[in-house]
Motif scaffolding. Structure first.
Motif, PDB file in Angstrom:
ATOM      1  N   VAL A 251      -6.083  10.673   3.485  1.00 50.75           N
ATOM      2  CA  VAL A 251      -6.270  12.050   3.007  1.00 50.75           C
ATOM      3  C   VAL A 251      -5.258  12.358   1.907  1.00 50.75           C
ATOM      4  O   VAL A 251      -5.587  12.974   0.879  1.00 50.75           O
ATOM      5  N   ARG A 252      -4.040  11.883   2.113  1.00 47.64           N
ATOM      6  CA  ARG A 252      -2.988  12.084   1.101  1.00 47.64           C
ATOM      7  C   ARG A 252      -3.378  11.386  -0.212  1.00 47.64           C
ATOM      8  O   ARG A 252      -3.257  11.962  -1.303  1.00 47.64           O
ATOM      9  N   ALA A 253      -3.851  10.152  -0.097  1.00 47.65           N
ATOM     10  CA  ALA A 253      -4.255   9.398  -1.292  1.00 47.65           C
ATOM     11  C   ALA A 253      -5.454  10.051  -1.986  1.00 47.65           C
ATOM     12  O   ALA A 253      -5.547  10.086  -3.210  1.00 47.65           O
ATOM     13  N   GLN A 254      -6.348  10.593  -1.119  1.00 51.58           N
ATOM     14  CA  GLN A 254      -7.519  11.277  -1.683  1.00 51.58           C
ATOM     15  C   GLN A 254      -7.111  12.479  -2.515  1.00 51.58           C
ATOM     16  O   GLN A 254      -7.626  12.699  -3.627  1.00 51.58           O
ATOM     17  N   ASN A 255      -6.188  13.256  -2.022  1.00 49.26           N
ATOM     18  CA  ASN A 255      -5.721  14.433  -2.760  1.00 49.26           C
ATOM     19  C   ASN A 255      -5.040  14.033  -4.067  1.00 49.26           C
ATOM     20  O   ASN A 255      -5.216  14.678  -5.110  1.00 49.26           O
ATOM     21  N   LEU A 256      -4.256  12.958  -4.023  1.00 55.88           N
ATOM     22  CA  LEU A 256      -3.617  12.456  -5.237  1.00 55.88           C
ATOM     23  C   LEU A 256      -4.656  11.991  -6.253  1.00 55.88           C
ATOM     24  O   LEU A 256      -4.517  12.214  -7.463  1.00 55.88           O
ATOM     25  N   MET A 257      -5.701  11.341  -5.745  1.00 48.84           N
ATOM     26  CA  MET A 257      -6.755  10.869  -6.643  1.00 48.84           C
ATOM     27  C   MET A 257      -7.451  12.040  -7.334  1.00 48.84           C
ATOM     28  O   MET A 257      -7.753  11.986  -8.541  1.00 48.84           O
ATOM     29  N   GLN A 258      -7.691  13.122  -6.580  1.00 50.86           N
ATOM     30  CA  GLN A 258      -8.315  14.301  -7.190  1.00 50.86           C
ATOM     31  C   GLN A 258      -7.413  14.891  -8.273  1.00 50.86           C
ATOM     32  O   GLN A 258      -7.881  15.275  -9.360  1.00 50.86           O
TER      33      GLN A 258
ATOM     34  N   MET B 165       0.835  -1.205   0.000  1.00 47.86           N
ATOM     35  CA  MET B 165       0.000   0.000   0.000  1.00 47.86           C
ATOM     36  C   MET B 165       0.869   1.255   0.000  1.00 47.86           C
ATOM     37  O   MET B 165       0.624   2.197  -0.761  1.00 47.86           O
ATOM     38  N   ASP B 166       1.901   1.260   0.821  1.00 49.92           N
ATOM     39  CA  ASP B 166       2.800   2.409   0.868  1.00 49.92           C
ATOM     40  C   ASP B 166       3.520   2.600  -0.469  1.00 49.92           C
ATOM     41  O   ASP B 166       3.696   3.718  -0.958  1.00 49.92           O
ATOM     42  N   GLU B 167       3.895   1.462  -1.086  1.00 51.95           N
ATOM     43  CA  GLU B 167       4.589   1.535  -2.371  1.00 51.95           C
ATOM     44  C   GLU B 167       3.674   2.097  -3.454  1.00 51.95           C
ATOM     45  O   GLU B 167       4.099   2.925  -4.267  1.00 51.95           O
ATOM     46  N   TYR B 168       2.419   1.667  -3.423  1.00 49.87           N
ATOM     47  CA  TYR B 168       1.456   2.166  -4.412  1.00 49.87           C
ATOM     48  C   TYR B 168       1.284   3.675  -4.291  1.00 49.87           C
ATOM     49  O   TYR B 168       1.243   4.396  -5.298  1.00 49.87           O
ATOM     50  N   ILE B 169       1.179   4.146  -3.061  1.00 50.35           N
ATOM     51  CA  ILE B 169       0.970   5.582  -2.847  1.00 50.35           C
ATOM     52  C   ILE B 169       2.197   6.378  -3.270  1.00 50.35           C
ATOM     53  O   ILE B 169       2.084   7.433  -3.919  1.00 50.35           O
ATOM     54  N   GLU B 170       3.396   5.859  -2.926  1.00 48.92           N
ATOM     55  CA  GLU B 170       4.621   6.560  -3.299  1.00 48.92           C
ATOM     56  C   GLU B 170       4.770   6.643  -4.828  1.00 48.92           C
ATOM     57  O   GLU B 170       5.094   7.700  -5.385  1.00 48.92           O
ATOM     58  N   ASN B 171       4.561   5.531  -5.511  1.00 53.54           N
ATOM     59  CA  ASN B 171       4.676   5.515  -6.977  1.00 53.54           C
ATOM     60  C   ASN B 171       3.634   6.428  -7.630  1.00 53.54           C
ATOM     61  O   ASN B 171       3.930   7.140  -8.585  1.00 53.54           O
ATOM     62  N   ALA B 172       2.402   6.378  -7.103  1.00 49.69           N
ATOM     63  CA  ALA B 172       1.339   7.209  -7.645  1.00 49.69           C
ATOM     64  C   ALA B 172       1.660   8.679  -7.453  1.00 49.69           C
ATOM     65  O   ALA B 172       1.419   9.505  -8.346  1.00 49.69           O
ATOM     66  N   GLU B 173       2.200   9.021  -6.272  1.00 47.40           N
ATOM     67  CA  GLU B 173       2.500  10.430  -6.009  1.00 47.40           C
ATOM     68  C   GLU B 173       3.539  10.963  -6.982  1.00 47.40           C
ATOM     69  O   GLU B 173       3.415  12.084  -7.498  1.00 47.40           O
TER      70      GLU B 173
END
Length: 647
Positions: A118-125, A55-63
């Motif tokens: 919240v961080r993931a939500q902002n990235l999704m937006q 999960m952390d890796e997904y968020i980092e790569n997406a960011e």
């Protein structure tokens, strides 16, 4: 940590592409509440489980990927299209968004109030703002390659390429060149660009719908594509009319509008609407509900207006020649019914099919009404002026021209007339002239109907014949008109519809009228000759016979000089028939008795007709003109030798 909801502002649909772009990509429009994501992801059943490290890796790569292409970021990101610049990276972008969705699903189920959510939500937006922009740019900049004509005409080839492209999208490998190559051949550049654009649109749509942003995606798509459909119909000449506007059009203007519609309907259905349905089905293939709703919003209004026009025409004012236009409209809708039924096959657009069916029904009703009105017009014809010389009546000409043209529409008429009230129930003498026998052939109803109209005409001609004072001329009039009917039937599609038996019955009727004409016109002439020419009679009686014959023949000749048989072949047949009956009898009388009078001083005055020149006189009749007696023999000798030799 408390989860703070970010309010979401609903916006109205922009009216132009430029305004749409600025509105769709504004921060307030793209803001989505975390709770709405929670609701969305809670409803998903993800069969893949991920660990916290994944999960952390997904968020980092997406960011890293999403911030690189943030529409509010660098100048390069603001004004560059990701899918145009680097399609491989674009696919990586979409993959990161999907992984981010999985990470958010994990956070919602495991740590609903975490800061990471919240961080993931902002990235999704941010990612959705980028995909909205990409979706808009692909639709607007590729109109040339996504126009319905290109998509529709190549739909089968593009479908094959799209299948390959979709497979490669899912496997995330292969170059642009490889993924659009068809089995055994390469597609054209236009097809290549169409395939790429459609593939990218589908990839973005699938991603946005799966992350709960389907509404934003649909708004962009419907805004742009509806304008294309509406513009396409307008360029084809399809306009929205009311009943009052149709009724106010003069005949020429209405005919022009009908012909415009007839030229447009095939392109509109097979190209414009078929292509639009194909594109919509592909882009939103992940959701049947979405693609049906989307296509309905794009095409329903214009398509309903398209198929409503024939119904308005059918309800408008009628005139006899309008029947051909009505049948053209009916045939056009019927021919395109399979495509229409396929394109508008689901409930949200079923009203378009109902409109097409309603137009067919109204057109059929109008055609049947025009036919009934035409029959009524024949029956109500009240002209009391006989046609000079027993010629063909104008009513006969107009009726036969009309129904011979109707015969060219036998296929359409068979659909329209089938099941309607049989005309044989009307109060006309069925024995006057028989109609073709009804059978199981598709055109049998048309055959009976057209034969009935001819019967109505023939009954009317019987009444017209009574206007002549001379009964012989009455029969000649009927013979001329029925012979004309037969010639038109033989020379047109009516022959196949009415059949050989019908024509044979008509010919027998014509021969009967000709025989009656000959009897009434020449019986007095025949009666002036002795029944048995071989019997010896006195010279005085011979002189009496000659004087009676001269008077009777002269009277018949002069009367029939003003009569007419317009058809040259038919006229010659009548004169040959008369000559075969008259010339041999007169010749026998001449040889047996008149020869004894040659020594009379007044022989040439007494014997005006010789067997040799009798045919010349007969050749002058039925032309409808009077010529001088002195010139009759010389003017007709060249075309009557056969008549003179019949004795």
């Amino acid at each position: 940590m408390a989860i703070v909801e970010i309010p979401r502002r609903e916006t109205t649909l922009p009216t132009t592409p430029r305004r749409a772009m600025s509105s769709f990509f504004s921060p307030s429009n793209s803001a989505t509440t975390i709770s709405s994501f929670s609701n969305h992801f809670s409803s998903l059943k993800n069969s893949n489980t991920i660990s916290e490290s994944n999960m952390d890796e997904y968020i980092e790569n997406a960011e890293a990927m999403i911030t690189k292409w943030d529409v509010k970021g660098s100048t390069f990101a603001k004004f560059t299209s990701l899918f145009h610049e680097n399609r491989k990276e674009a696919k990586e972008f979409v993959k990161c968004v999907k992984d981010l969705r999985r990470a958010m699903h994990f956070l919602v189920s495991e740590r609903a109030g975490s800061a990471k959510l919240v961080r993931a939500q902002n990235l999704m937006q941010m990612s959705m703002q980028r995909l909205e922009k990409e979706f808009y740019q692909i639709l607007s900049t590729n109109r040339e390659y996504l126009d319905p004509e290109s998509v529709s005409s190549r739909s089968s080839r593009i479908s094959s390429s799209l299948s390959s492209t979709t497979s490669n999208d899912e496997n995330d490998n292969g170059s642009d060149h490889d993924e659009i190559q068809m089995v055994g051949e390469k597609i054209s550049e236009v097809e290549r660009l169409s395939v790429l654009a459609m593939s990218d649109l589908r990839l973005i749509a699938d991603c946005m719908i799966s992350t709960g942003y389907g509404k934003e995606c649909l708004k962009i798509y419907k805004l742009i594509r509806k304008s294309i459909v509406d513009e396409g119909l307008y360029r084809l000449g399809i306009q929205r009319y009311s009943s009052s506007q149709i009724n106010k059009m003069n005949q020429n203007v209405l005919e022009h509008q009908i012909k415009t519609w007839l030229s447009a309907i095939k392109i509109a259905v097979k190209t414009l609407l078929h292509g639009e349905r194909f594109l919509c089905d592909h882009v939103f293939s992940s959701s049947e509900t979405i693609r049906e709703s989307c296509f309905a919003d794009i095409a329903k209004e214009g398509s309903t207006n398209l198929f409503r026009f024939p119904e308005l025409v059918a309800k408008g004012k009628r005139w006899p020649e309008k029947i051909y236009l009505l049948m053209d409209l009916y045939e056009a809708i019927s021919d395109l019914w399979p495509e229409t039924e396929s394109i508008f096959s689901f409930e949200l657009v079923s009203s378009v099919k109902f409109q097409a069916l309603s137009s067919l029904h109204k057109l059929g009703e109008s055609v049947r009404t025009v036919l009934s009105d035409f029959e009524s017009t024949i029956q109500k014809n009240s002209s009391r002026i006989p046609v000079p010389g027993g010629a063909i009546h104008p009513l006969t000409i107009s009726v036969l021209n009309y129904i011979s043209s109707l015969a060219n529409y036998s296929g359409v008429l068979s659909d329209i007339i089938a099941g309607s009230t049989s005309p044989t129930q009307l109060p006309f003498p069925e024995s006057y002239f028989e109609s073709p026998t009804a059978n199981e052939t598709p055109t049998s109803a048309v055959s009976v109907r057209l034969a009935w109209i001819i019967l109505v005409l023939l009954c009317k001609l019987d009444g017209k014949a009574e206007l002549y004072n001379d009964i012989a001329l009455c029969y000649l009039f009927l013979a001329n008109n029925l012979q004309f009917v037969g010639e038109i039937v033989r020379a047109t599609s009516l022959k196949c519809l009415l059949g050989d038996d019908w024509i044979a019955k008509l010919d027998r009727k014509v021969k009967l009228y000709v025989a009656n004409y000959e009897l009434m016109a020449w019986n007095k002439v025949f009666s002036c000759l002795p029944e048995k020419s071989q019997e010896e009679i006195s010279p005085d009686i011979v002189r009496a016979y000659i004087r009676q014959f001269n008077t009777a023949f002269d009277e018949a000749y002069r009367r029939q000089m003003s009569w007419v048989a317009p058809d040259g072949k038919f006229r010659d047949e009548i004169k040959v028939s008369i000559a075969r009956k008259l010339v041999p009898v007169y010749t026998e009388f001449y040889i047996t008795h008149i020869g004894t009078l040659k020594r009379d001083r007044n022989f040439e005055v007494l014997v005006r007709f010789s067997p040799d020149n009798l045919g010349n006189y007969l050749s002058d009749i039925l032309h409808g003109t009077v010529i001088s007696e002195s010139s009759s023999s010389s003017s007709s000798s060249s075309n009557s030798r056969a008549l003179r030799c019949l004795g």
